[in-house]
Scaffold this active site. Structure first.
Site, PDB file in Angstrom:
ATOM      1  N   CYS A  79     -11.548  -4.327  -4.367  1.00 35.13           N
ATOM      2  CA  CYS A  79     -10.056  -4.678  -4.525  1.00 35.13           C
ATOM      3  C   CYS A  79      -9.827  -6.072  -3.947  1.00 35.13           C
ATOM      4  CB  CYS A  79      -9.369  -3.751  -3.793  1.00 35.13           C
ATOM      5  SG  CYS A  79      -7.691  -3.387  -4.399  1.00 35.13           S
ATOM      6  N   HIS A 170     -11.095   2.033  -4.728  1.00 36.18           N
ATOM      7  CA  HIS A 170     -11.493   2.065  -3.251  1.00 36.18           C
ATOM      8  C   HIS A 170     -12.441   3.353  -3.054  1.00 36.18           C
ATOM      9  CE1 HIS A 170      -9.056  -0.901  -1.343  1.00 36.18           C
ATOM     10  NE2 HIS A 170      -8.120  -0.616  -2.193  1.00 36.18           N
ATOM     11  N   GLU A 172     -14.347   4.040  -0.690  1.00 40.43           N
ATOM     12  CA  GLU A 172     -14.577   4.275   0.475  1.00 40.43           C
ATOM     13  C   GLU A 172     -13.571   5.143   1.285  1.00 40.43           C
ATOM     14  OE1 GLU A 172     -13.427   1.350  -0.637  1.00 40.43           O
ATOM     15  OE2 GLU A 172     -11.907   1.040   0.451  1.00 40.43           O
TER      16      GLU A 172
HETATM   17  N1  GLN Z   1      -3.346  -6.779  -3.675  1.00 38.95           N
HETATM   18  C1  GLN Z   1      -4.286  -7.140  -2.885  1.00 38.95           C
HETATM   19  C2  GLN Z   1      -4.419  -8.469  -3.255  1.00 38.95           C
HETATM   20  O1  GLN Z   1      -3.953  -9.311  -4.010  1.00 38.95           O
HETATM   21  C3  GLN Z   1      -5.444  -6.314  -2.986  1.00 38.95           C
HETATM   22  C4  GLN Z   1      -5.061  -4.838  -2.560  1.00 38.95           C
HETATM   23  C5  GLN Z   1      -6.258  -4.166  -1.863  1.00 38.95           C
HETATM   24  O2  GLN Z   1      -7.220  -4.757  -1.447  1.00 38.95           O
HETATM   25  N2  GLN Z   1      -6.085  -2.799  -2.062  1.00 38.95           N
HETATM   26  O3  GLN Z   1      -5.287  -9.203  -2.209  1.00 38.95           O
END
Ligand code: GLN
Length: 191
Positions: A79, A170, A172
């Site tokens: 992410c 995610h 994890e």
């Molecule tokens: N929206 C976050 C970003 O742009 C990422 C979201 C996340 O890591 N769960 O950094």
């Protein structure tokens, strides 16, 4: 084997627990001097990529980590971590490490899908695995040297380029450890 987790912001503790559940030691990277410890791989957690990028630079950790990744350090990113690695962030001039040849668009799944669960086939697993998306980036382009390990619909959600593994979701937060096992067996141990 020891796996370092970038612990500036975000869900680094969940990653640490996921690694430790497999009986592997972890260490937290919180400041530049932590980089002097020995470790075999790095995890970049989810969170907020703008905050993480800013802290990495303020703490003088950005360049040494970037160099280590470029010299082949195995990295797994989810992410926000994926956004830090991406070559390009759509609609933005900002680039962080820029070492993974993908274009990502931040928060691209729209309001109603801001956070959602999906299931999908992941190259390293026999069964479909659960995938949790939390304000996730969408992978809009993958370079020719990038292998797609999982898709939801037509959209890649897990990719690999050499020593780098990136996920929009995610792993994890789920009890399924297929992604972590893939990382350890196919990237960290093959180094
Ligand atoms: N929206 C976050 C970003 O742009 C990422 C979201 C996340 O890591 N769960 O950094």
């Amino acid at each position: 084997m020891k796996i370092a987790v970038l612990a500036l912001q975000g869900d680094f503790e969940e990653h640490q627990s996921a690694v430790e559940r497999l009986g592997i030691e972890t260490l937290q990277l919180r400041q530049r001097s932590d980089l002097e410890q020995e470790f075999d791989a790095l995890i970049l957690p989810g969170g907020e990529s703008t905050v993480q990028g800013k802290l990495l630079r303020e703490l003088d950790m950005f360049d040494p980590i970037c160099e280590r990744i470029k010299s082949g350090l195995p990295v797994m990113a989810t992410c926000a971590g994926l956004i830090l690695l991406a070559r390009e962030i759509a609609g933005s001039d900002i680039r962080h490490f820029g070492v993974l040849d993908v274009t990502v668009r931040r928060n691209a799944y729209g309001r109603q899908l801001e956070s959602f669960q999906a299931c999908g086939k992941f190259t390293g697993a026999d069964e479909e695995i659960p995938m949790s998306f939390i304000r996730a980036p969408r992978i809009e382009r993958v370079g020719s040297g990038v292998e797609v390990l999982a898709k939801v619909g037509d959209t890649p959600v897990a990719v690999r380029e050499n020593n780098i593994l990136g996920m929009a979701f995610h792993p994890e937060v789920s009890a399924d450890n297929s992604v972590m096992r893939y990382f350890i067996e196919n990237i960290v141990r093959q180094k």
